[in-house]
Design an enzyme around this catalytic site. Sequence first.
Site, PDB file in Angstrom:
ATOM      1  N   GLY A  86      35.965-135.700  63.747  1.00 28.84           N
ATOM      2  CA  GLY A  86      34.892-136.463  64.347  1.00 28.84           C
ATOM      3  C   GLY A  86      33.535-135.883  63.996  1.00 28.84           C
ATOM      4  O   GLY A  86      33.402-134.683  63.754  1.00 28.84           O
ATOM      5  N   SER A  87      32.511-136.725  63.941  1.00 28.28           N
ATOM      6  CA  SER A  87      31.150-136.234  63.776  1.00 28.28           C
ATOM      7  C   SER A  87      30.659-135.667  65.118  1.00 28.28           C
ATOM      8  O   SER A  87      31.313-135.798  66.139  1.00 28.28           O
ATOM      9  CB  SER A  87      30.233-137.356  63.306  1.00 28.28           C
ATOM     10  OG  SER A  87      30.566-137.726  61.989  1.00 28.28           O
ATOM     11  N   GLY A  88      29.487-135.027  65.066  1.00 24.90           N
ATOM     12  CA  GLY A  88      28.927-134.427  66.279  1.00 24.90           C
ATOM     13  C   GLY A  88      29.102-132.920  66.307  1.00 24.90           C
ATOM     14  O   GLY A  88      28.695-132.268  67.266  1.00 24.90           O
ATOM     15  N   HIS A  89      29.725-132.360  65.250  1.00 22.95           N
ATOM     16  CA  HIS A  89      29.956-130.914  65.169  1.00 22.95           C
ATOM     17  C   HIS A  89      29.167-130.270  64.040  1.00 22.95           C
ATOM     18  O   HIS A  89      29.477-129.163  63.609  1.00 22.95           O
ATOM     19  CB  HIS A  89      31.445-130.629  64.962  1.00 22.95           C
ATOM     20  CG  HIS A  89      32.340-131.300  65.940  1.00 22.95           C
ATOM     21  ND1 HIS A  89      32.236-131.080  67.291  1.00 22.95           N
ATOM     22  CD2 HIS A  89      33.346-132.198  65.774  1.00 22.95           C
ATOM     23  CE1 HIS A  89      33.158-131.819  67.917  1.00 22.95           C
ATOM     24  NE2 HIS A  89      33.836-132.499  67.024  1.00 22.95           N
ATOM     25  N   LYS A 113      41.740-129.710  62.300  1.00 19.57           N
ATOM     26  CA  LYS A 113      41.623-129.168  63.657  1.00 19.57           C
ATOM     27  C   LYS A 113      42.676-129.838  64.542  1.00 19.57           C
ATOM     28  O   LYS A 113      42.947-131.039  64.405  1.00 19.57           O
ATOM     29  CB  LYS A 113      40.221-129.430  64.217  1.00 19.57           C
ATOM     30  CG  LYS A 113      39.107-128.803  63.373  1.00 19.57           C
ATOM     31  CD  LYS A 113      37.757-128.719  64.086  1.00 19.57           C
ATOM     32  CE  LYS A 113      37.138-130.054  64.427  1.00 19.57           C
ATOM     33  NZ  LYS A 113      36.959-130.961  63.280  1.00 19.57           N
ATOM     34  N   ASP A 158      43.362-136.483  64.766  1.00 15.52           N
ATOM     35  CA  ASP A 158      43.143-135.863  63.458  1.00 15.52           C
ATOM     36  C   ASP A 158      44.474-135.559  62.784  1.00 15.52           C
ATOM     37  O   ASP A 158      44.661-135.826  61.586  1.00 15.52           O
ATOM     38  CB  ASP A 158      42.356-134.544  63.606  1.00 15.52           C
ATOM     39  CG  ASP A 158      40.900-134.772  63.982  1.00 15.52           C
ATOM     40  OD1 ASP A 158      40.583-135.844  64.545  1.00 15.52           O
ATOM     41  OD2 ASP A 158      40.076-133.872  63.740  1.00 15.52           O
ATOM     42  N   HIS A 210      34.267-131.117  72.602  1.00 18.19           N
ATOM     43  CA  HIS A 210      33.990-132.522  72.919  1.00 18.19           C
ATOM     44  C   HIS A 210      33.694-132.683  74.398  1.00 18.19           C
ATOM     45  O   HIS A 210      33.796-133.771  74.943  1.00 18.19           O
ATOM     46  CB  HIS A 210      35.200-133.403  72.589  1.00 18.19           C
ATOM     47  CG  HIS A 210      35.737-133.223  71.231  1.00 18.19           C
ATOM     48  ND1 HIS A 210      36.692-132.292  70.927  1.00 18.19           N
ATOM     49  CD2 HIS A 210      35.426-133.845  70.074  1.00 18.19           C
ATOM     50  CE1 HIS A 210      36.966-132.360  69.633  1.00 18.19           C
ATOM     51  NE2 HIS A 210      36.208-133.276  69.095  1.00 18.19           N
TER      52      HIS A 210
END
Lengths: 332, 332
Positions: free
Chosen positions: A53-56, A104, A109, A218
């Site tokens: 996921g994006s945001g990391h 991860k 994922d 998250h």
Amino acid sequence: MKKLINDPAGVVRDALGGIAAAHPQLRVDTEQRIVVRADAPRPGKVGVVSGGGSGHEPLHGAFVGIGMLDAACPGEVFTSPVPDQVLAATKAVEGGAGVVHVVKNYTGDVLNFQMAAELAHDEGAKVESVLVDDDVAVQDSLYTAGRRGTGATVVVEKVAGALAESGGGIGQVAGVGRKANERSRSFGIALTACTTPAAGTPTFELGEDEIELGIGIHGEPGRQRRKIAPAGELAELAVAAILEDMPLDRDDPALVVVNGMGGTPLVELYVVMNDVARVLGERGVPIARSLVGNYVTSLDMAGFSLTLTRLDEELLRLWDAPVRTPALRWGM
Amino acid sequence: MKKLINDPAGVVRDALGGIAAAHPQLRVDTEQRIVVRADAPRPGKVGVVSGGGSGHEPLHGAFVGIGMLDAACPGEVFTSPVPDQVLAATKAVEGGAGVVHVVKNYTGDVLNFQMAAELAHDEGAKVESVLVDDDVAVQDSLYTAGRRGTGATVVVEKVAGALAESGGGIGQVAGVGRKANERSRSFGIALTACTTPAAGTPTFELGEDEIELGIGIHGEPGRQRRKIAPAGELAELAVAAILEDMPLDRDDPALVVVNGMGGTPLVELYVVMNDVARVLGERGVPIARSLVGNYVTSLDMAGFSLTLTRLDEELLRLWDAPVRTPALRWGM
């Protein structure tokens, strides 16, 4: 919600455009949503691909480059990349020697990378997978069976990328990635929740003087909520949680990653580093290498995570090997 | 206030301890409060020293290293370093060829660096000073006569440091620093105020949907308060404010710095970079180089600043020259 965005649904697209504009040495395909080394595929070189996921950020897109990832495939914010996207990244870097996926440990994922690996296999590409599950805070969680993959991802991607760069075969590259994961543990502490662009409100609520111990990346629940404490006490807690799970002593030179969660300024991370160094010193654990900054973040969350890796000669050598990515660069 | 600190009065001391622990290649004197390259003083090399209030990290301490600063002297948070401290830094790097001070234009900094320069002069050291005043937002401000020094500081320190590294004389090093400043302009936008450890409350109040245009790096007032707008509109505003003051066209390759204020995650900075690139493209201004990340921060403030530098061949070459500091590293 105040964010520097245009449209909650377009954050990943726009950020990919920014990566393309800032880093002409990378090839960014905004249609397929992959970030690829400009010289990929390199014949005979094992490709290393990661995503999630994006945001990391800078994980994973800004870890693409010589000596680390060959490609990254960012999903929507906090959402797994789709199998087609992982497949596109895999094919873009497959140079005949196979591809290693660094994944991860989140259910989505794991499933989507596995599906992509099967599709790649059908097209004749060998794929090995390295699962990252370093977070000692909780056993299972909202999105995970088993431990979550967090801060150690940067370590796994660095050493696997280094071995691939120096000509390692697919089994060796995957093997050293697994070893780095096995020898790494992380623990995170949040001072605030994060706010996803789509939701617009914090993922959980923390009181004015409350913190959460053992958070994931998250905003998943951690172990315990408590009052804010001095950095020294929080460093103590994080080190203790890790060493309880993976004892270290004076013969175990450690790589120390003091990682910001996105909303915490560097000056505070250096304060934490100071306390982590003191606590490790008291316990006799030598610090061989360290990394202080924002590497595996959770949007605008304030807080930090600590990752300790028990280095051996091979891991130390691969950590020190030259790397040239937007977010990690040394030795060249 | 929730911060990763132990004691509001000890933040700088503790952060310096963290820098020492994380970067053994630097010499950190926590008594004198200076960060010095381990190999300083180098005979015959011009020393480059900068400093200012803490709270802007990685500026300045994490810009110490080969190809950039020889020493930094951090004051208390948002407080000028004292003259003795600046003098100590100056003497620590004086190798017979003189020392260049890079000073952001704040009244306290200017006075204290000047006093230190006079003291150094009395002890036989030549000192030249480069004033950074790149912020187009306001003419005078709370702490400044004339324009404030903000994002361009990283550019000035980089090019002056590169020229000093390659053997430039004191007049040349100061001259290229001044040129970089003259050819740079910045504009900042805050989504939130910052909170100093000592005060414990935000330096100003912004509504739930309000932003402030033209802020400095200490929460000084800007030009205007308004409702939050899409990143594209904010990028447009920042570019327009800069180009109004320093017109650029297709013959002016620009260095673009999209700088986070400390509390803004990287994904948002890449969104801004995407929009800045689009706006500059529409105006025909070519982007020669760029830097996206947290470089000149304001504690935990959310927001960004944009710096544009009109490069010439010399500045481009010096920007590209090898650098090895904790926060900026390439080419070696």
